[in-house]
Every structure is written in C-alpha cells, then in structure tokens.
Write a protein that holds these residues in place. Structure first.
Motif, PDB file in Angstrom:
ATOM      1  N   VAL A 113       0.878  -0.952  -0.327  1.00 40.71           N
ATOM      2  CA  VAL A 113      -0.221   0.080   0.167  1.00 40.71           C
ATOM      3  C   VAL A 113       0.364   1.308   0.178  1.00 40.71           C
ATOM      4  CG1 VAL A 113      -1.744   1.576   1.037  1.00 40.71           C
ATOM      5  CG2 VAL A 113      -2.261  -1.143   0.828  1.00 40.71           C
TER       6      VAL A 113
ATOM      7  N   ARG B 260      -4.026  -1.387  -4.157  1.00 42.98           N
ATOM      8  CA  ARG B 260      -4.904   0.064  -4.461  1.00 42.98           C
ATOM      9  C   ARG B 260      -6.732  -0.800  -4.283  1.00 42.98           C
ATOM     10  NH1 ARG B 260      -1.782   2.314  -2.302  1.00 42.98           N
ATOM     11  NH2 ARG B 260      -0.697   4.429  -3.577  1.00 42.98           N
TER      12      ARG B 260
ATOM     13  N   ARG C  15     -12.157  -0.814  -3.328  1.00 46.92           N
ATOM     14  CA  ARG C  15     -10.484  -0.138  -3.847  1.00 46.92           C
ATOM     15  C   ARG C  15     -10.777   0.973  -3.102  1.00 46.92           C
ATOM     16  NH1 ARG C  15      -9.785  -1.143  -9.481  1.00 46.92           N
ATOM     17  NH2 ARG C  15     -11.070  -2.619 -10.693  1.00 46.92           N
TER      18      ARG C  15
ATOM     19  N   GLU D 166      -7.621   4.990  -2.197  1.00 54.16           N
ATOM     20  CA  GLU D 166      -6.203   5.401  -2.444  1.00 54.16           C
ATOM     21  C   GLU D 166      -5.930   6.119  -0.728  1.00 54.16           C
ATOM     22  OE1 GLU D 166      -8.066   9.746  -3.711  1.00 54.16           O
ATOM     23  OE2 GLU D 166      -8.447   8.312  -5.020  1.00 54.16           O
TER      24      GLU D 166
END
Length: 159
Positions: free
Chosen positions: A49, A55, A151, A153
């Motif tokens: 990560v 991700r 998913r 970020e």
C-alpha cells in the motif's frame, strides 16, 4: 468508532491526519485495521500500500454480517496499521463492489497488487485466506460466496 477506543498511536495519527487533510475533528473513522491474519503477510501487504502497488482489498461479505458492521462505501476513511497496530497511512474508499468469489476479475486482482498481480494468484491466495476465515466462522467456503471488493487511495501516509 470513538476516539476513546483508539490506541494512543492511532489517536495521535488520526488527529494529525485530520489536521493535515483539513477535515473537521468530528470526521468519521470507519475502521483501523491491518491486512491478513498473520504478521508476515499483514506487514508485506501494508508495504505494498505504501509503495503504491496495492490499491484494493477483498473480504467476505459474511464477515461484515457476522460482526454486525456495515460494508464500506465510497468516501469512508480508515487507518491502515502494521500487524502490531502502529498506524501507517490513511486511506479513502473509492469504490465497493460485491461479487461472487468466482466473478472477481483480472482488473480487481491487479488493483490488489499482490504476487504477480494475476487473477490466478489472487484466487489462490484469497481462497486460502477465505478458507481460514470461513473455518473460524464455522461456515463452508464456496466459489459463490459474496466478496466485498474495495478500492481505495492513500490519503495520507504517516509523517
């Protein structure tokens, strides 16, 4: 999750995260977690990560039902830790799909960033992990089990 439930390290990280990202103090924290069920893999996945390789993550929908917790949704914020519980980064969920294990596709497997990034590797690694989860929950593993494909970020690595 209330700030009173957080370890001192995570509470300090979360406070700094909110300040650094300009979010209000009452911003909801969905989860504080490490990946996998063992130190070697948990720390390896966390390093992926931080490197920008990983991700996405997957879990069984039944786990959420069993624990009585909601399935993540886009916009949720979480703190990723190493296996020992030290905070490493803040992540924001960007997309969640619930699909049968056998319907997870190449694109999602690549986004998980594990092994060689192939669907074959994803299936092998997750079948082994999910089998352990199912055994602990006293349920039977199936290719039709719903998988939460999340998913995310990285919003803020540890400073």
């Amino acid at each position: 999750m209330s700030h009173g439930e957080l370890s001192p390290d995570v509470a300090a990280f979360w406070s700094e995260f909110l300040r650094a990202t300009g979010r209000p103090d009452d911003t909801a924290l969905l989860d504080v977690f490490h990946f996998d069920d063992n130190e070697r893999d948990a720390d390896l996945l966390a390093s992926l990560v931080l490197a920008g390789t990983k991700r996405a993550t997957a879990s069984l929908a039944f786990e959420y039902e069993h624990e009585g917790t909601p399935i993540p949704t886009a916009g949720d914020l979480s703190v990723v830790t190493d296996f020992a519980g030290h905070p490493l980064c803040g992540i924001e969920t960007t997309q969640v799909d619930v699909v049968a294990f056998e319907e997870v596709d190449d694109d999602f497997a690549a986004a998980e960033g594990e092994g060689d990034g192939s669907l074959r590797h994803w299936r092998e690694a997750h079948e082994a992990y999910f089998a352990r989860v199912c055994q602990s929950l006293d349920i039977e593993m199936s290719d039709r089990m719903d998988v939460v494909c999340e998913r995310f970020e990285v919003v803020s690595p540890t400073t």
